[in-house]
Enzyme design. Structure first.
Site, mmCIF file in Angstrom:
data_model
loop_
_atom_site.group_PDB
_atom_site.id
_atom_site.type_symbol
_atom_site.label_atom_id
_atom_site.label_comp_id
_atom_site.label_asym_id
_atom_site.label_seq_id
_atom_site.Cartn_x
_atom_site.Cartn_y
_atom_site.Cartn_z
ATOM 1 N N HIS A 121 6.538 10.476 -2.347
ATOM 2 C CA HIS A 121 6.169 10.257 -3.746
ATOM 3 C C HIS A 121 4.827 10.950 -4.008
ATOM 4 O O HIS A 121 4.094 11.293 -3.078
ATOM 5 C CB HIS A 121 6.045 8.770 -4.036
ATOM 6 C CG HIS A 121 7.359 8.087 -4.199
ATOM 7 N ND1 HIS A 121 7.467 6.833 -4.757
ATOM 8 C CD2 HIS A 121 8.628 8.457 -3.896
ATOM 9 C CE1 HIS A 121 8.734 6.462 -4.788
ATOM 10 N NE2 HIS A 121 9.455 7.436 -4.256
ATOM 11 N N GLU A 151 1.943 9.867 -5.149
ATOM 12 C CA GLU A 151 0.765 9.163 -4.656
ATOM 13 C C GLU A 151 0.620 9.329 -3.144
ATOM 14 O O GLU A 151 -0.475 9.539 -2.634
ATOM 15 C CB GLU A 151 0.842 7.671 -5.019
ATOM 16 C CG GLU A 151 0.909 7.403 -6.504
ATOM 17 C CD GLU A 151 2.320 7.392 -7.077
ATOM 18 O OE1 GLU A 151 2.487 6.917 -8.211
ATOM 19 O OE2 GLU A 151 3.267 7.866 -6.406
ATOM 20 N N SER A 162 3.389 4.669 -13.273
ATOM 21 C CA SER A 162 3.038 3.441 -12.573
ATOM 22 C C SER A 162 3.539 3.494 -11.130
ATOM 23 O O SER A 162 4.718 3.750 -10.890
ATOM 24 C CB SER A 162 3.679 2.258 -13.313
ATOM 25 O OG SER A 162 3.346 1.044 -12.702
ATOM 26 N N CYS A 176 5.068 2.751 -7.558
ATOM 27 C CA CYS A 176 6.136 1.871 -7.090
ATOM 28 C C CYS A 176 5.604 0.912 -6.014
ATOM 29 O O CYS A 176 4.430 0.957 -5.653
ATOM 30 C CB CYS A 176 7.286 2.715 -6.538
ATOM 31 S SG CYS A 176 6.873 3.514 -4.958
ATOM 32 N N CYS A 229 4.136 2.906 -2.923
ATOM 33 C CA CYS A 229 2.836 3.534 -3.174
ATOM 34 C C CYS A 229 1.757 2.482 -3.424
ATOM 35 O O CYS A 229 0.613 2.657 -3.020
ATOM 36 C CB CYS A 229 2.949 4.514 -4.343
ATOM 37 S SG CYS A 229 4.073 5.893 -3.962
ATOM 38 N N ASP A 253 15.098 7.856 -6.780
ATOM 39 C CA ASP A 253 13.660 7.896 -6.518
ATOM 40 C C ASP A 253 13.046 6.500 -6.484
ATOM 41 O O ASP A 253 12.147 6.243 -5.689
ATOM 42 C CB ASP A 253 12.948 8.757 -7.567
ATOM 43 C CG ASP A 253 11.518 9.055 -7.181
ATOM 44 O OD1 ASP A 253 11.314 9.702 -6.131
ATOM 45 O OD2 ASP A 253 10.600 8.634 -7.902
#
Length: 149
Positions: free
Chosen positions: A52, A54, A79, A81, A84, A144
């Site tokens: 991801h 982040e 935002s 997840c 992360c 995802d």
């Protein structure tokens, strides 16, 4: 209204991911006013289930001592997840600036409960970018975020 330069950098990363055929989510890790890590979602590009934006930004910052992470701000176009957010909690990153939480709301309440400052901007460009992607590629989106549809 001028947008934050760090959010702009995260948006540029999201656009980079989209141009590569990936999911348009970008992030930057900022330490004492300097970007030390840039990242974008690369799950599609690399076949990684965990890359991801982040995670990529922190990965690209390289190994850092705990004292660095504890003075960082993570900027993300979406935002974060659960995965992360867990990384943020693990490294005790004290603040996250979220480009938008309209299309997806991660566990911000859990971050706040841990003492992490969560600032949600709901930037129109971030919202539109994800809305368009989700409409065009729902199967990639659900994959995802770990959902089955």
């Amino acid at each position: 209204m001028n947008r934050d330069i760090y959010l702009d950098a995260a948006i540029a990363q999201a656009k980079k991911s989209r141009a590569e055929g990936g999911i348009p989510i970008g992030a930057v890790l900022v330490y004492d006013g300097q970007i030390i890590g840039l990242g974008h979602n690369m799950r599609v590009q690399t076949g990684s289930p965990i890359f991801h934006a982040e995670m990529a930004a922190v990965h690209n910052a390289g190994r850092q001592p705990a004292s660095v992470y504890r003075r960082c701000t993570l900027y993300s176009t979406l935002s974060p997840c659960v995965m992360c957010s867990g990384m943020m909690r693990l490294y005790r990153i004290p603040r996250v600036v979220v480009g938008e939480d309209v299309n997806f709301q991660g566990p911000s309440h859990e971050l706040r409960a841990e003492g992490i400052r969560v600032d949600v901007v709901n930037d129109e460009e971030c919202i539109a970018m994800m809305r368009e992607f989700i409409a065009k590629h729902p199967e990639l989106w659900w994959e995802d975020i770990g959902e089955q549809r």
